[in-house]
Scaffold this motif. Structure first.
Motif, mmCIF file in Angstrom:
data_model
loop_
_atom_site.group_PDB
_atom_site.id
_atom_site.type_symbol
_atom_site.label_atom_id
_atom_site.label_comp_id
_atom_site.label_asym_id
_atom_site.label_seq_id
_atom_site.Cartn_x
_atom_site.Cartn_y
_atom_site.Cartn_z
ATOM 1 N N ASP A 1 42.431 19.281 25.492
ATOM 2 C CA ASP A 1 42.669 20.321 24.442
ATOM 3 C C ASP A 1 43.656 19.628 23.308
ATOM 4 O O ASP A 1 44.587 19.207 23.818
ATOM 5 C CB ASP A 1 43.138 21.371 24.873
ATOM 6 C CG ASP A 1 41.942 21.971 25.852
ATOM 7 O OD1 ASP A 1 41.076 21.933 25.963
ATOM 8 O OD2 ASP A 1 42.733 23.089 26.782
ATOM 9 N N CYS A 2 43.083 19.836 21.922
ATOM 10 C CA CYS A 2 44.141 19.312 20.989
ATOM 11 C C CYS A 2 45.429 20.167 21.147
ATOM 12 O O CYS A 2 45.380 21.286 20.799
ATOM 13 C CB CYS A 2 43.390 19.469 19.578
ATOM 14 S SG CYS A 2 44.597 19.018 18.366
ATOM 15 N N THR B 1 45.582 10.392 24.117
ATOM 16 C CA THR B 1 45.564 10.979 22.973
ATOM 17 C C THR B 1 46.007 12.509 23.105
ATOM 18 O O THR B 1 45.346 12.983 24.150
ATOM 19 C CB THR B 1 44.730 10.805 21.828
ATOM 20 O OG1 THR B 1 44.869 11.481 20.827
ATOM 21 C CG2 THR B 1 43.260 11.631 22.181
ATOM 22 N N LYS C 1 38.560 21.242 21.489
ATOM 23 C CA LYS C 1 38.440 20.284 22.364
ATOM 24 C C LYS C 1 38.320 19.046 21.703
ATOM 25 O O LYS C 1 37.766 18.770 20.783
ATOM 26 C CB LYS C 1 36.995 20.425 22.931
ATOM 27 C CG LYS C 1 36.924 21.814 23.706
ATOM 28 C CD LYS C 1 37.170 21.690 25.317
ATOM 29 C CE LYS C 1 37.580 23.064 25.943
ATOM 30 N NZ LYS C 1 38.430 23.075 26.814
ATOM 31 N N ILE C 2 39.073 18.025 22.301
ATOM 32 C CA ILE C 2 38.955 16.842 21.875
ATOM 33 C C ILE C 2 37.589 16.056 22.215
ATOM 34 O O ILE C 2 37.335 16.077 23.394
ATOM 35 C CB ILE C 2 40.122 15.837 22.112
ATOM 36 C CG1 ILE C 2 41.491 16.553 21.972
ATOM 37 C CG2 ILE C 2 40.297 14.294 21.873
ATOM 38 C CD1 ILE C 2 42.912 15.511 22.539
ATOM 39 N N CYS D 1 43.413 16.555 13.312
ATOM 40 C CA CYS D 1 45.102 16.665 13.328
ATOM 41 C C CYS D 1 45.379 15.267 13.451
ATOM 42 O O CYS D 1 46.605 15.234 12.839
ATOM 43 C CB CYS D 1 45.216 17.398 14.706
ATOM 44 S SG CYS D 1 44.758 19.148 14.640
ATOM 45 N N ARG E 1 36.386 10.267 21.740
ATOM 46 C CA ARG E 1 37.688 9.988 21.594
ATOM 47 C C ARG E 1 38.731 9.612 22.716
ATOM 48 O O ARG E 1 39.379 8.868 22.845
ATOM 49 C CB ARG E 1 38.305 10.921 20.560
ATOM 50 C CG ARG E 1 39.804 10.847 19.870
ATOM 51 C CD ARG E 1 40.348 11.562 19.011
ATOM 52 N NE ARG E 1 41.576 11.776 18.770
ATOM 53 C CZ ARG E 1 42.364 10.896 18.240
ATOM 54 N NH1 ARG E 1 41.547 9.787 17.845
ATOM 55 N NH2 ARG E 1 43.526 10.914 17.918
ATOM 56 N N LEU E 2 38.297 10.482 23.730
ATOM 57 C CA LEU E 2 39.225 10.487 25.008
ATOM 58 C C LEU E 2 38.740 9.138 25.688
ATOM 59 O O LEU E 2 39.838 8.563 26.375
ATOM 60 C CB LEU E 2 38.922 11.478 25.811
ATOM 61 C CG LEU E 2 39.486 13.031 25.455
ATOM 62 C CD1 LEU E 2 38.991 14.269 26.452
ATOM 63 C CD2 LEU E 2 40.909 12.955 25.439
ATOM 64 N N LEU F 1 45.852 14.848 20.499
ATOM 65 C CA LEU F 1 45.088 15.338 19.215
ATOM 66 C C LEU F 1 43.919 14.943 18.906
ATOM 67 O O LEU F 1 43.359 13.747 19.290
ATOM 68 C CB LEU F 1 46.127 14.756 18.074
ATOM 69 C CG LEU F 1 47.508 15.004 17.904
ATOM 70 C CD1 LEU F 1 48.319 14.369 16.939
ATOM 71 C CD2 LEU F 1 47.858 16.776 17.927
ATOM 72 N N CYS F 2 43.138 15.922 18.221
ATOM 73 C CA CYS F 2 41.751 15.785 17.658
ATOM 74 C C CYS F 2 41.716 14.917 16.696
ATOM 75 O O CYS F 2 42.758 14.429 15.997
ATOM 76 C CB CYS F 2 40.771 17.094 17.498
ATOM 77 S SG CYS F 2 41.606 17.810 16.199
ATOM 78 N N VAL F 3 40.622 14.373 16.175
ATOM 79 C CA VAL F 3 40.685 13.533 15.106
ATOM 80 C C VAL F 3 41.300 14.064 13.870
ATOM 81 O O VAL F 3 42.154 13.383 13.204
ATOM 82 C CB VAL F 3 39.114 12.980 14.727
ATOM 83 C CG1 VAL F 3 39.230 11.829 13.638
ATOM 84 C CG2 VAL F 3 38.652 12.248 16.219
#
Ligand SMILES: [Zn+2]
Length: 125
Positions: free
Chosen positions: A91-92, A110, A98-99, A116, A103-104, A112-114
């Protein structure tokens, strides 16, 4: 996120952490050995070239800054492992969305999501 899925990311994070720790130790060793060699070595009997000294200093600074970045990554990995245990991994931290898995998979530590993450970068500039 499913427990089995979180477990996979946890394994990745743990592997990354031990690799980074190994690298940090190796870099620290190299930096220390260098210092010892300079302290013990009979530099007095060698002609000293200012250019050589300059490049040595640069090399050492570069090594130390690499270690600093590794420390930051290690902190992020620790925080991600805590989020896995707390059940909030994926979770961002900023907006709570949801990330994406892609990306994960690329950056398992990480928080943060992209969206943020790039907003954060813009603010930092
Ligand atoms: Zn976000």
């Amino acid at each position: 996120m499913k427990k089995a899925e979180a477990k996979e990311y946890k394994a990745q994070l743990l592997a990354l952490r031990s690799r980074l720790r190994g690298d940090v130790t190796q870099l620290a060793d190299a930096a220390l050995k260098k210092n010892r060699a300079e302290a013990n070595g009979d530099l007095s009997s060698m002609p000293i070239h200012m250019a050589d000294l300059g490049s040595d200093n640069f090399e050492q600074e570069f090594t130390l800054s690499l270690m600093e970045n590794d420390e930051m990554t290690l902190d992020a990995i620790e925080a991600a492992l805590e989020r896995i245990d707390a059940g909030s991994y994926g979770d961002c931290e900023e907006c709570g969305s949801k990330i994406p898995k892609t990306r994960l998979q690329a950056i398992p530590y990480t928080a943060l999501c992209v969206k943020c993450a790039s907003a954060m970068e813009t603010r930092a500039e």
